[in-house]
Design a protein around this motif. Sequence first.
Motif, PDB file in Angstrom:
ATOM      1  N   ASN A 115       0.834  -1.225   0.000  1.00 23.22           N
ATOM      2  CA  ASN A 115       0.000   0.000   0.000  1.00 23.22           C
ATOM      3  C   ASN A 115       0.863   1.268   0.000  1.00 23.22           C
ATOM      4  OD1 ASN A 115      -2.348  -1.413  -0.060  1.00 23.22           O
ATOM      5  ND2 ASN A 115      -2.801  -1.209   2.126  1.00 23.22           N
ATOM      6  N   ASN A 116       1.911   1.273  -0.859  1.00 17.48           N
ATOM      7  CA  ASN A 116       2.817   2.422  -1.006  1.00 17.48           C
ATOM      8  C   ASN A 116       3.673   2.730   0.215  1.00 17.48           C
ATOM      9  OD1 ASN A 116       2.199   2.903  -3.669  1.00 17.48           O
ATOM     10  ND2 ASN A 116       0.445   4.198  -3.116  1.00 17.48           N
ATOM     11  N   LEU A 117       3.711   1.834   1.190  1.00 13.84           N
ATOM     12  CA  LEU A 117       4.597   2.014   2.350  1.00 13.84           C
ATOM     13  C   LEU A 117       5.616   0.890   2.347  1.00 13.84           C
ATOM     14  CD1 LEU A 117       2.307   2.755   5.415  1.00 13.84           C
ATOM     15  CD2 LEU A 117       4.044   4.252   4.421  1.00 13.84           C
ATOM     16  N   PHE A 118       6.856   1.183   2.773  1.00  9.23           N
ATOM     17  CA  PHE A 118       7.845   0.113   2.869  1.00  9.23           C
ATOM     18  C   PHE A 118       7.665  -0.634   4.178  1.00  9.23           C
ATOM     19  CE2 PHE A 118      10.133   2.541  -0.362  1.00  9.23           C
ATOM     20  CZ  PHE A 118      10.522   1.503  -1.197  1.00  9.23           C
ATOM     21  N   ILE A 119       7.566  -1.940   4.082  1.00  6.93           N
ATOM     22  CA  ILE A 119       7.549  -2.774   5.286  1.00  6.93           C
ATOM     23  C   ILE A 119       8.671  -3.794   5.167  1.00  6.93           C
ATOM     24  CG2 ILE A 119       5.067  -2.498   5.743  1.00  6.93           C
ATOM     25  CD1 ILE A 119       4.862  -5.432   4.596  1.00  6.93           C
ATOM     26  N   SER A 120       9.045  -4.388   6.287  1.00 13.10           N
ATOM     27  CA  SER A 120      10.178  -5.313   6.263  1.00 13.10           C
ATOM     28  C   SER A 120       9.794  -6.654   5.646  1.00 13.10           C
ATOM     29  CB  SER A 120      10.658  -5.514   7.706  1.00 13.10           C
ATOM     30  OG  SER A 120      11.672  -6.480   7.700  1.00 13.10           O
ATOM     31  N   LYS A 121      10.637  -7.126   4.735  1.00 17.43           N
ATOM     32  CA  LYS A 121      10.427  -8.457   4.147  1.00 17.43           C
ATOM     33  C   LYS A 121      11.318  -9.460   4.892  1.00 17.43           C
ATOM     34  CE  LYS A 121      10.399 -10.418  -0.560  1.00 17.43           C
ATOM     35  NZ  LYS A 121       9.050 -10.692  -1.043  1.00 17.43           N
ATOM     36  N   THR A 122      12.596  -9.095   5.076  1.00 15.87           N
ATOM     37  CA  THR A 122      13.476  -9.940   5.879  1.00 15.87           C
ATOM     38  C   THR A 122      14.737  -9.171   6.279  1.00 15.87           C
ATOM     39  OG1 THR A 122      14.518 -12.128   6.015  1.00 15.87           O
ATOM     40  CG2 THR A 122      14.875 -10.932   4.005  1.00 15.87           C
ATOM     41  N   CYS A 123      15.343  -9.593   7.374  1.00 13.39           N
ATOM     42  CA  CYS A 123      16.709  -9.187   7.714  1.00 13.39           C
ATOM     43  C   CYS A 123      17.464 -10.475   8.005  1.00 13.39           C
ATOM     44  CB  CYS A 123      16.746  -8.293   8.956  1.00 13.39           C
ATOM     45  SG  CYS A 123      16.296  -6.594   8.621  1.00 13.39           S
ATOM     46  N   LEU A 124      18.648 -10.596   7.455  1.00 15.19           N
ATOM     47  CA  LEU A 124      19.420 -11.835   7.646  1.00 15.19           C
ATOM     48  C   LEU A 124      20.909 -11.502   7.635  1.00 15.19           C
ATOM     49  CD1 LEU A 124      20.700 -12.572   4.588  1.00 15.19           C
ATOM     50  CD2 LEU A 124      18.331 -13.144   4.148  1.00 15.19           C
ATOM     51  N   TYR A 125      21.715 -12.483   8.038  1.00 15.11           N
ATOM     52  CA  TYR A 125      23.160 -12.309   7.886  1.00 15.11           C
ATOM     53  C   TYR A 125      23.760 -13.603   7.382  1.00 15.11           C
ATOM     54  CZ  TYR A 125      23.985 -15.086  12.072  1.00 15.11           C
ATOM     55  OH  TYR A 125      24.022 -16.122  12.970  1.00 15.11           O
ATOM     56  N   GLU A 126      24.941 -13.474   6.815  1.00 18.99           N
ATOM     57  CA  GLU A 126      25.672 -14.636   6.300  1.00 18.99           C
ATOM     58  C   GLU A 126      27.126 -14.476   6.759  1.00 18.99           C
ATOM     59  OE1 GLU A 126      24.042 -16.832   4.028  1.00 18.99           O
ATOM     60  OE2 GLU A 126      25.848 -18.067   3.908  1.00 18.99           O
ATOM     61  N   LYS A 127      27.739 -15.607   7.116  1.00 18.24           N
ATOM     62  CA  LYS A 127      29.114 -15.563   7.640  1.00 18.24           C
ATOM     63  C   LYS A 127      29.992 -16.445   6.762  1.00 18.24           C
ATOM     64  CE  LYS A 127      30.981 -15.951  12.325  1.00 18.24           C
ATOM     65  NZ  LYS A 127      30.561 -16.163  13.713  1.00 18.24           N
ATOM     66  N   THR A 128      31.131 -15.935   6.338  1.00 13.83           N
ATOM     67  CA  THR A 128      32.073 -16.707   5.517  1.00 13.83           C
ATOM     68  C   THR A 128      33.434 -16.695   6.199  1.00 13.83           C
ATOM     69  OG1 THR A 128      30.906 -15.978   3.520  1.00 13.83           O
ATOM     70  CG2 THR A 128      33.104 -16.903   3.193  1.00 13.83           C
ATOM     71  N   ALA A 129      34.072 -17.875   6.281  1.00  9.55           N
ATOM     72  CA  ALA A 129      35.432 -17.945   6.840  1.00  9.55           C
ATOM     73  C   ALA A 129      36.433 -17.745   5.696  1.00  9.55           C
ATOM     74  CB  ALA A 129      35.651 -19.297   7.504  1.00  9.55           C
ATOM     75  N   VAL A 130      37.437 -16.901   5.953  1.00 10.19           N
ATOM     76  CA  VAL A 130      38.472 -16.615   4.945  1.00 10.19           C
ATOM     77  C   VAL A 130      39.836 -16.945   5.541  1.00 10.19           C
ATOM     78  CG1 VAL A 130      39.507 -14.823   3.466  1.00 10.19           C
ATOM     79  CG2 VAL A 130      37.055 -14.743   3.977  1.00 10.19           C
ATOM     80  N   TYR A 131      40.627 -17.723   4.824  1.00  8.67           N
ATOM     81  CA  TYR A 131      41.963 -18.128   5.292  1.00  8.67           C
ATOM     82  C   TYR A 131      43.004 -17.441   4.425  1.00  8.67           C
ATOM     83  CZ  TYR A 131      39.458 -21.863   7.734  1.00  8.67           C
ATOM     84  OH  TYR A 131      38.603 -22.569   8.557  1.00  8.67           O
ATOM     85  N   PHE A 132      43.879 -16.656   5.066  1.00 10.01           N
ATOM     86  CA  PHE A 132      44.943 -15.963   4.334  1.00 10.01           C
ATOM     87  C   PHE A 132      46.199 -16.828   4.253  1.00 10.01           C
ATOM     88  CE2 PHE A 132      43.711 -11.199   5.120  1.00 10.01           C
ATOM     89  CZ  PHE A 132      42.719 -11.318   4.160  1.00 10.01           C
ATOM     90  N   LYS A 133      46.931 -16.656   3.146  1.00  9.49           N
ATOM     91  CA  LYS A 133      48.252 -17.284   3.004  1.00  9.49           C
ATOM     92  C   LYS A 133      49.283 -16.463   3.790  1.00  9.49           C
ATOM     93  CE  LYS A 133      47.403 -18.773  -1.745  1.00  9.49           C
ATOM     94  NZ  LYS A 133      47.632 -18.444  -3.148  1.00  9.49           N
ATOM     95  N   GLN A 134      50.502 -16.920   3.739  1.00 11.16           N
ATOM     96  CA  GLN A 134      51.617 -16.107   4.238  1.00 11.16           C
ATOM     97  C   GLN A 134      51.988 -15.102   3.141  1.00 11.16           C
ATOM     98  OE1 GLN A 134      52.940 -16.140   7.208  1.00 11.16           O
ATOM     99  NE2 GLN A 134      51.979 -18.009   8.004  1.00 11.16           N
ATOM    100  N   TYR A 135      52.388 -13.899   3.528  1.00  8.46           N
ATOM    101  CA  TYR A 135      52.908 -12.912   2.577  1.00  8.46           C
ATOM    102  C   TYR A 135      53.935 -12.078   3.328  1.00  8.46           C
ATOM    103  CZ  TYR A 135      48.504 -11.202   4.623  1.00  8.46           C
ATOM    104  OH  TYR A 135      47.458 -10.929   5.486  1.00  8.46           O
ATOM    105  N   SER A 136      54.795 -11.439   2.563  1.00  5.55           N
ATOM    106  CA  SER A 136      55.909 -10.728   3.218  1.00  5.55           C
ATOM    107  C   SER A 136      55.511  -9.299   3.607  1.00  5.55           C
ATOM    108  CB  SER A 136      57.109 -10.681   2.267  1.00  5.55           C
ATOM    109  OG  SER A 136      56.788  -9.859   1.174  1.00  5.55           O
ATOM    110  N   ASP A 137      56.269  -8.713   4.508  1.00 10.25           N
ATOM    111  CA  ASP A 137      56.057  -7.301   4.859  1.00 10.25           C
ATOM    112  C   ASP A 137      56.203  -6.426   3.612  1.00 10.25           C
ATOM    113  OD1 ASP A 137      55.814  -8.205   7.423  1.00 10.25           O
ATOM    114  OD2 ASP A 137      57.474  -7.020   8.248  1.00 10.25           O
ATOM    115  N   ALA A 138      57.182  -6.767   2.764  1.00 11.57           N
ATOM    116  CA  ALA A 138      57.406  -5.960   1.554  1.00 11.57           C
ATOM    117  C   ALA A 138      56.174  -5.999   0.638  1.00 11.57           C
ATOM    118  CB  ALA A 138      58.641  -6.475   0.810  1.00 11.57           C
TER     119      ALA A 138
END
Length: 189
Positions: A115-138
């Motif tokens: 009816n021309n008003l915004f109402i909430s449809k959903t709120c959700l979250y997603e979590k992803t694990a990320v693994y970094f390699k080794q890298y140098s300071d340079a």
Amino acid sequence: MQKIILASASPRRIEIMKKHGFKPEIVPAHIDEVLPFSMSSEASVMYLALKKALNVSLRVSYSNSILIAADTVVIFENKIIGKPKTQEEAFTILKDMRGKRHHVITGVCILETYNNLFISKTCLYEKTAVYFKQYSDAELISYTKTPEPYDKAGGYAIQGTFGKYVDHIEGDYNNVVGLPWHSIKPFLT
Ligand SMILES: Cc1cn([C@H]2C[C@H](O)[C@@H](COP(=O)(O)OP(=O)(O)OP(=O)(O)O)O2)c(=O)[nH]c1=O
């Protein structure tokens, strides 16, 4: 067909929607990303996504539309890592996360018109694990001299030149880039 409004200035979120065949109207949110009280990371990304969605909903008026907003944070050793402001800060964040696992959490809020008003449809979250390699300071010094880290949560872009330092991920790649496509797709029709 419902009109899709993306409450975001993030080129990455726009790109994810476009590559999946959606052409959203872009209306960036203008909010301060401040939490009213201490809350979990999962609650905070959904809170900020809702804040962005409500901010934009007050500035657009459409019938038959869906409005999407999102917020992404990096969690490392139980701390929220935001966007680095200086080269020193970016260097320190990425040096600490070297060779280790962290998590990327994206919260999304989707509103739809009724009816021309915004109402909430959903709120959700997603979590992803990320693994970094080794890298140098340079390597880090030269990376943090580029513009890439500075508008990104955690100070890196998996989709950019830092992608080569990502060993592997567990979860949705698009979630790391800023929009968990598999989770939100069912709400877009
Ligand atoms: C970890 C990571 C984050 N990011 C980005 C996604 C988000 O754009 C940004 C996190 O900041 P956000 O505050 O979630 O979003 P934003 O300020 O870029 O855009 P808006 O509020 O207008 O929607 O970090 C990447 O692009 N790649 C990555 O690998």
